[in-house]
Write a protein that holds these residues in place. Structure first.
Motif, PDB file in Angstrom:
ATOM      1  N   UNK A  33       0.838  -1.199   0.000  1.00 24.86           N
ATOM      2  CA  UNK A  33       0.000   0.000   0.000  1.00 24.86           C
ATOM      3  C   UNK A  33       0.866   1.239   0.000  1.00 24.86           C
ATOM      4  N   UNK A  34       0.286   2.348   0.437  1.00 24.85           N
ATOM      5  CA  UNK A  34       1.087   3.570   0.554  1.00 24.85           C
ATOM      6  C   UNK A  34       2.099   3.367   1.671  1.00 24.85           C
ATOM      7  N   UNK A  35       3.141   4.157   1.664  1.00 27.34           N
ATOM      8  CA  UNK A  35       4.181   4.038   2.696  1.00 27.34           C
ATOM      9  C   UNK A  35       3.558   4.201   4.076  1.00 27.34           C
ATOM     10  N   UNK A  36       2.698   5.199   4.219  1.00 24.92           N
ATOM     11  CA  UNK A  36       2.042   5.466   5.494  1.00 24.92           C
ATOM     12  C   UNK A  36       1.213   4.266   5.951  1.00 24.92           C
ATOM     13  N   UNK A  37       0.425   3.681   5.045  1.00 23.24           N
ATOM     14  CA  UNK A  37      -0.449   2.564   5.403  1.00 23.24           C
ATOM     15  C   UNK A  37       0.343   1.317   5.800  1.00 23.24           C
ATOM     16  N   UNK A  38       1.417   1.031   5.077  1.00 28.46           N
ATOM     17  CA  UNK A  38       2.233  -0.146   5.389  1.00 28.46           C
ATOM     18  C   UNK A  38       2.853   0.008   6.776  1.00 28.46           C
ATOM     19  N   UNK A  39       3.405   1.185   7.068  1.00 21.19           N
ATOM     20  CA  UNK A  39       3.985   1.412   8.391  1.00 21.19           C
ATOM     21  C   UNK A  39       2.929   1.350   9.489  1.00 21.19           C
ATOM     22  N   UNK A  60      10.168  -1.400   0.583  1.00 24.36           N
ATOM     23  CA  UNK A  60      10.656  -1.334  -0.790  1.00 24.36           C
ATOM     24  C   UNK A  60       9.469  -1.211  -1.728  1.00 24.36           C
ATOM     25  N   UNK A  61       9.734  -0.852  -2.959  1.00 20.21           N
ATOM     26  CA  UNK A  61       8.667  -0.690  -3.935  1.00 20.21           C
ATOM     27  C   UNK A  61       8.329  -2.051  -4.531  1.00 20.21           C
ATOM     28  N   UNK A  62       7.033  -2.394  -4.520  1.00 18.66           N
ATOM     29  CA  UNK A  62       6.548  -3.655  -5.089  1.00 18.66           C
ATOM     30  C   UNK A  62       6.553  -3.494  -6.606  1.00 18.66           C
ATOM     31  N   UNK A  63       7.265  -4.353  -7.335  1.00 18.62           N
ATOM     32  CA  UNK A  63       7.451  -4.140  -8.776  1.00 18.62           C
ATOM     33  C   UNK A  63       6.168  -4.090  -9.602  1.00 18.62           C
ATOM     34  N   UNK A  64       5.213  -4.927  -9.307  1.00 18.89           N
ATOM     35  CA  UNK A  64       4.006  -5.006 -10.141  1.00 18.89           C
ATOM     36  C   UNK A  64       3.104  -3.783  -9.989  1.00 18.89           C
ATOM     37  N   UNK A  65       2.974  -3.262  -8.778  1.00 24.03           N
ATOM     38  CA  UNK A  65       2.021  -2.167  -8.531  1.00 24.03           C
ATOM     39  C   UNK A  65       2.688  -0.820  -8.304  1.00 24.03           C
TER      40      UNK A  65
END
Length: 78
Positions: A33-39, A60-65
């Motif tokens: 998700x967004x950085x904020x949501x994942x944290x 890290x950035x998820x490659x597909x999304x």
């Protein structure tokens, strides 16, 4: 010769499989998700006693999304 270089570099990037243990089984949990949501999810699960925040992979950035992601491996006893 190029094949040899490519195959050696590809092999060095593959992590070694963990030793088999019939009493334990790994389960991977991924939050995307967004950085904020994942944290927020990581810290909420930490407060609930599910897993320490430090056990999650670095963001890290998820490659597909192209969204942020983090992965946790929980070990279950059989």
């Amino acid at each position: 010769m190029a094949k040899e270089c490519f195959s050696n570099s590809a092999e060095s990037q593959v992590p070694a499989a963990p030793p088999e243990n019939p009493e334990r089984e790994p389960v991977k949990i991924m939050v995307v998700g967004s950085r904020w949501a994942v944290l927020l999810i990581i810290h909420t699960l930490h407060r609930l006693g599910f897993a320490p925040a430090g056990e999650w992979s670095k963001l890290q950035v998820e490659p597909a999304t192209r969204q942020w992601m983090s992965v946790l491996t929980k070990w279950l006893r059989r």
